[in-house]
Write a protein that holds these residues in place. Structure first.
Motif, PDB file in Angstrom:
ATOM      1  N   VAL A 102       6.977  -6.376  -1.905  1.00 14.56           N
ATOM      2  CA  VAL A 102       7.969  -5.594  -2.640  1.00 14.56           C
ATOM      3  C   VAL A 102       8.984  -5.053  -1.649  1.00 14.56           C
ATOM      4  CG1 VAL A 102       8.317  -3.584  -4.069  1.00 14.56           C
ATOM      5  CG2 VAL A 102       6.279  -4.925  -4.324  1.00 14.56           C
ATOM      6  N   PHE A 103      10.230  -5.032  -2.030  1.00 14.35           N
ATOM      7  CA  PHE A 103      11.212  -4.448  -1.127  1.00 14.35           C
ATOM      8  C   PHE A 103      12.351  -3.850  -1.920  1.00 14.35           C
ATOM      9  CE2 PHE A 103      14.328  -7.671  -1.818  1.00 14.35           C
ATOM     10  CZ  PHE A 103      13.578  -8.762  -2.188  1.00 14.35           C
ATOM     11  N   ILE A 104      13.117  -3.001  -1.235  1.00 13.35           N
ATOM     12  CA  ILE A 104      14.297  -2.390  -1.837  1.00 13.35           C
ATOM     13  C   ILE A 104      15.504  -2.874  -1.047  1.00 13.35           C
ATOM     14  CG2 ILE A 104      15.463  -0.220  -2.323  1.00 13.35           C
ATOM     15  CD1 ILE A 104      12.669   1.073  -2.252  1.00 13.35           C
ATOM     16  N   TYR A 143       3.804 -10.967   7.391  1.00 16.13           N
ATOM     17  CA  TYR A 143       4.226 -10.132   6.268  1.00 16.13           C
ATOM     18  C   TYR A 143       5.460  -9.318   6.631  1.00 16.13           C
ATOM     19  CZ  TYR A 143       3.972  -6.325   2.902  1.00 16.13           C
ATOM     20  OH  TYR A 143       4.271  -5.400   1.957  1.00 16.13           O
ATOM     21  N   ASN A 168       0.246   1.990 -14.362  1.00 17.32           N
ATOM     22  CA  ASN A 168       1.367   1.151 -13.979  1.00 17.32           C
ATOM     23  C   ASN A 168       2.362   2.018 -13.220  1.00 17.32           C
ATOM     24  OD1 ASN A 168       3.514  -0.512 -13.672  1.00 17.32           O
ATOM     25  ND2 ASN A 168       3.415  -1.349 -15.743  1.00 17.32           N
ATOM     26  N   THR A 183      12.769  -2.841  -8.095  1.00 22.23           N
ATOM     27  CA  THR A 183      11.556  -3.229  -7.396  1.00 22.23           C
ATOM     28  C   THR A 183      11.056  -4.556  -7.931  1.00 22.23           C
ATOM     29  OG1 THR A 183      10.516  -1.672  -8.857  1.00 22.23           O
ATOM     30  CG2 THR A 183      10.667  -1.050  -6.558  1.00 22.23           C
ATOM     31  N   PRO A 243      -0.233  -9.560  -7.419  1.00 19.17           N
ATOM     32  CA  PRO A 243      -1.197  -9.088  -6.413  1.00 19.17           C
ATOM     33  C   PRO A 243      -1.182  -9.881  -5.119  1.00 19.17           C
ATOM     34  CG  PRO A 243      -2.205  -9.042  -8.548  1.00 19.17           C
ATOM     35  CD  PRO A 243      -0.813  -9.561  -8.760  1.00 19.17           C
ATOM     36  N   GLY A 246      -0.660  -1.214   1.567  1.00 21.56           N
ATOM     37  CA  GLY A 246       0.793  -1.143   1.756  1.00 21.56           C
ATOM     38  C   GLY A 246       1.544  -2.375   1.314  1.00 21.56           C
ATOM     39  N   GLN A 247       0.917  -3.254   0.556  1.00 19.21           N
ATOM     40  CA  GLN A 247       1.620  -4.493   0.228  1.00 19.21           C
ATOM     41  C   GLN A 247       2.170  -4.520  -1.186  1.00 19.21           C
ATOM     42  OE1 GLN A 247      -0.531  -7.923   1.481  1.00 19.21           O
ATOM     43  NE2 GLN A 247      -0.568  -7.267   3.586  1.00 19.21           N
ATOM     44  N   SER A 248       1.294  -4.560  -2.161  1.00 18.47           N
ATOM     45  CA  SER A 248       1.788  -4.698  -3.525  1.00 18.47           C
ATOM     46  C   SER A 248       1.296  -3.529  -4.370  1.00 18.47           C
ATOM     47  CB  SER A 248       1.279  -6.005  -4.118  1.00 18.47           C
ATOM     48  OG  SER A 248       1.352  -5.935  -5.521  1.00 18.47           O
ATOM     49  N   PRO A 249       2.121  -2.997  -5.254  1.00 18.44           N
ATOM     50  CA  PRO A 249       1.656  -1.914  -6.122  1.00 18.44           C
ATOM     51  C   PRO A 249       0.634  -2.363  -7.160  1.00 18.44           C
ATOM     52  CG  PRO A 249       3.880  -2.538  -6.685  1.00 18.44           C
ATOM     53  CD  PRO A 249       3.540  -3.289  -5.442  1.00 18.44           C
ATOM     54  N   ASP A 250       0.287  -3.651  -7.176  1.00 19.98           N
ATOM     55  CA  ASP A 250      -0.716  -4.134  -8.121  1.00 19.98           C
ATOM     56  C   ASP A 250      -2.052  -4.398  -7.450  1.00 19.98           C
ATOM     57  OD1 ASP A 250       0.849  -4.114 -10.410  1.00 19.98           O
ATOM     58  OD2 ASP A 250       1.881  -5.925  -9.757  1.00 19.98           O
ATOM     59  N   LYS A 251      -2.218  -3.892  -6.227  1.00 24.11           N
ATOM     60  CA  LYS A 251      -3.451  -4.208  -5.505  1.00 24.11           C
ATOM     61  C   LYS A 251      -3.957  -2.974  -4.769  1.00 24.11           C
ATOM     62  CE  LYS A 251      -3.566  -6.691  -1.607  1.00 24.11           C
ATOM     63  NZ  LYS A 251      -3.362  -7.889  -0.782  1.00 24.11           N
ATOM     64  N   VAL A 296       7.753   2.583  -5.369  1.00 20.41           N
ATOM     65  CA  VAL A 296       6.552   1.770  -5.169  1.00 20.41           C
ATOM     66  C   VAL A 296       6.730   0.817  -4.003  1.00 20.41           C
ATOM     67  CG1 VAL A 296       5.783   1.859  -7.556  1.00 20.41           C
ATOM     68  CG2 VAL A 296       7.284   0.027  -6.826  1.00 20.41           C
ATOM     69  N   GLY A 297       7.900   0.765  -3.416  1.00 23.30           N
ATOM     70  CA  GLY A 297       8.195  -0.270  -2.421  1.00 23.30           C
ATOM     71  C   GLY A 297       7.934   0.116  -0.986  1.00 23.30           C
ATOM     72  N   ARG A 320       4.999   1.389 -11.700  1.00 22.76           N
ATOM     73  CA  ARG A 320       6.437   1.134 -11.844  1.00 22.76           C
ATOM     74  C   ARG A 320       7.013   1.862 -13.047  1.00 22.76           C
ATOM     75  NH1 ARG A 320       4.552  -3.842 -11.101  1.00 22.76           N
ATOM     76  NH2 ARG A 320       4.895  -4.789  -9.073  1.00 22.76           N
TER      77      ARG A 320
END
Lengths: 283, 186
Positions: free
Chosen positions: B38-40, B150, A255, B26, B33, A194-199, A125-126, A257
């Protein structure tokens, strides 16, 4: 000639460096077309097997969570089933639709969906483009461009298959847009920034459409997804005054994740439909 | 243990840690939101950083490319990790030359470590190359300069996590034998 060899010897490291970087850039450029990533993909037999081994261990620890999701899905299916009580047209894994005003035929068959379950053995997801590896492949009838959904909502599209594994690009990807529909029928598309998997973002919605927080957004039959699968829930709206449009911010119902089991959806009529549509546009 | 075998084993160990554990990290509580990107964390560049001093640059380049391509095939990012790895492989020798007091050819059979470099130069060496690697990787991955804040946040957050992890690895796999004489296991 001697000078040339001396030149090569002197700048050998620099030449090798530039050569390798060019190879990398070619690899990146090739894969970003999403066509030629057979070699560099976790649908590959070796890498797939390795992920399978790792997943077998992780699988045990996720049993409880998975059980919960199965129970809630059962509940949802029972609810769906109860809505069709007394209607005779329901068959195994095929969608038929009764028309309210009957014309010459009583029902229309516009799609023939076949669902296959598959286990997710690798998932990210990252990144900017996220991929999911599934533990079933061509041997189980999974083909390119089939839709992937989970019990809760959309997941992605199959892009690459081998005999026992398949890779899907998830909705959390800049390359993957999904045609979407609001409750009142307004059609637009959902993309990811491309930012958060919740958006997720639903762009180009006309301003006069009233959208409330908590509204659900569904897929349409226009795309490769079956219609009516939920994509996300609106949690924020933003206005673009200059264009008289609004952007909806969605929280995905899946979800990403914690993906465990997904369904790969085959539409048996899609080849026929695609052929007809291509003939119509003159390609 | 021969240097070659030791490095091959280290390659496998670091790669397994990266692929099987770190790729799954993660960091959930930050990823609200509107919250943190997020990063690895990336540990695998450490393999390149710990190659012996006298390794020829050509070999370092090829090793970096190989390592990058392997990570790429696990993460479906054809070429991006390899690009960043080849980049730091090329600049590794310059950074080492700048940081070490003596000529590199005098350190026969040694690898960069806290013991023969000292804490500060070692941390500078690691941080410089890691930040370079992360910057190259994330710029290619994001492929746009629209959201430069960002991008910066993502590069530095990932770099700091990676550096901490690398230092933890170095401390963990260094045996303290008797009177301050330390030796790296893998």
């Amino acid at each position: 000639m001697r000078n040339f060899i001396l030149f090569i010897r002197r700048f050998f490291n620099l030449i090798l460096f530039l050569l390798l970087e060019v190879v990398c850039i070619v690899l990146i450029a090739r894969t970003n077309t999403l066509q030629g990533n057979n070699i560099m993909s976790s649908a590959n037999l070796l890498l797939g097997t390795m992920y399978q081994q790792r997943n077998d261990v992780a699988y045990y620890f996720a049993l409880k969570r998975m059980n919960d999701s199965l129970v809630s899905e059962n509940e949802k299916l029972r609810f769906e089933l109860s809505k069709h009580d007394g209607v005779e047209v329901l068959q195994d894994s095929s969608a038929t639709y009764a028309i309210p005003n009957p014309d010459s035929t009583a029902k229309v068959k516009y799609a023939d969906y076949h669902y296959r379950y598959a286990k997710v053995i690798n998932n990210t997801v990252g990144s900017v483009n996220n991929f999911i590896t599934l533990n079933r492949g061509e041997d189980d009838g999974i083909k390119k461009d089939m839709a992937v959904i989970s019990a809760n909502g959309v997941v992605g599209r199959v892009i690459n298959t081998s005999a026992h594994f398949a890779t899907a690009i998830s909705v959390l990807s800049k390359k993957q847009q999904v045609s979407a529909r609001l409750k009142d029928g307004t059609v637009s598309y959902v993309s990811w920034d491309g930012q958060s998997p919740d958006k997720l973002l639903m762009k180009d919605v006309p301003n006069q459409i009233k959208v409330h927080k908590g509204d659900t957004v569904f897929t349409t039959e226009y795309s490769f997804f079956p219609g009516g699968v939920s994509i996300g829930i609106v949690y924020k709206t933003a206005l673009i005054k200059s264009k008289n449009l609004q952007i909806l911010y969605l929280k995905p119902t899946t979800n990403f994740r914690r993906l465990q089991y997904v369904y790969v959806v085959e539409n048996k009529l899609s080849a026929e439909r695609l052929k007809l549509e291509q003939a119509a546009t003159g390609n | 243990m021969g240097t070659l075998i030791k490095n091959i084993i280290r390659f496998c160990v670091i790669l397994l840690i990266q692929v099987l554990i770190l790729n799954k990290v993660t960091l959930q509580w930050w990823a609200q939101p509107t919250g943190f990107p997020v990063f690895i964390p990336f540990l695998y560049p450490l393999f390149l950083l710990l190659l012996p001093f006298e390794t020829p640059v050509a070999i370092v380049l090829l090793a970096g490319f190989l390592c990058g391509v392997t990570v790429d095939s696990f993460m479906n990012t054809a070429g991006m990790h390899a690009f960043a790895m080849v980049l730091i492989a090329y600049f590794r020798i310059n950074v080492l030359n700048a940081l070490m007091p003596k000529n590199l050819s005098e350190y026969t059979g040694q690898t960069p470590s806290v013991k023969n470099m000292g804490w500060l130069p070692f941390v500078i060496y690691v941080s410089f190359l890691i930040v370079m690697h992360h910057a190259a990787f994330f710029i290619i991955e994001l492929w746009s300069m629209q959201n430069i804040g960002y991008l910066m946040l993502k590069i530095f957050a990932s770099a700091i996590t990676s550096i901490l992890l690398i230092l933890a690895y170095v401390l963990l796999f260094t045996r303290q034998a008797g009177s301050g004489k330390s030796q790296r296991i893998i």
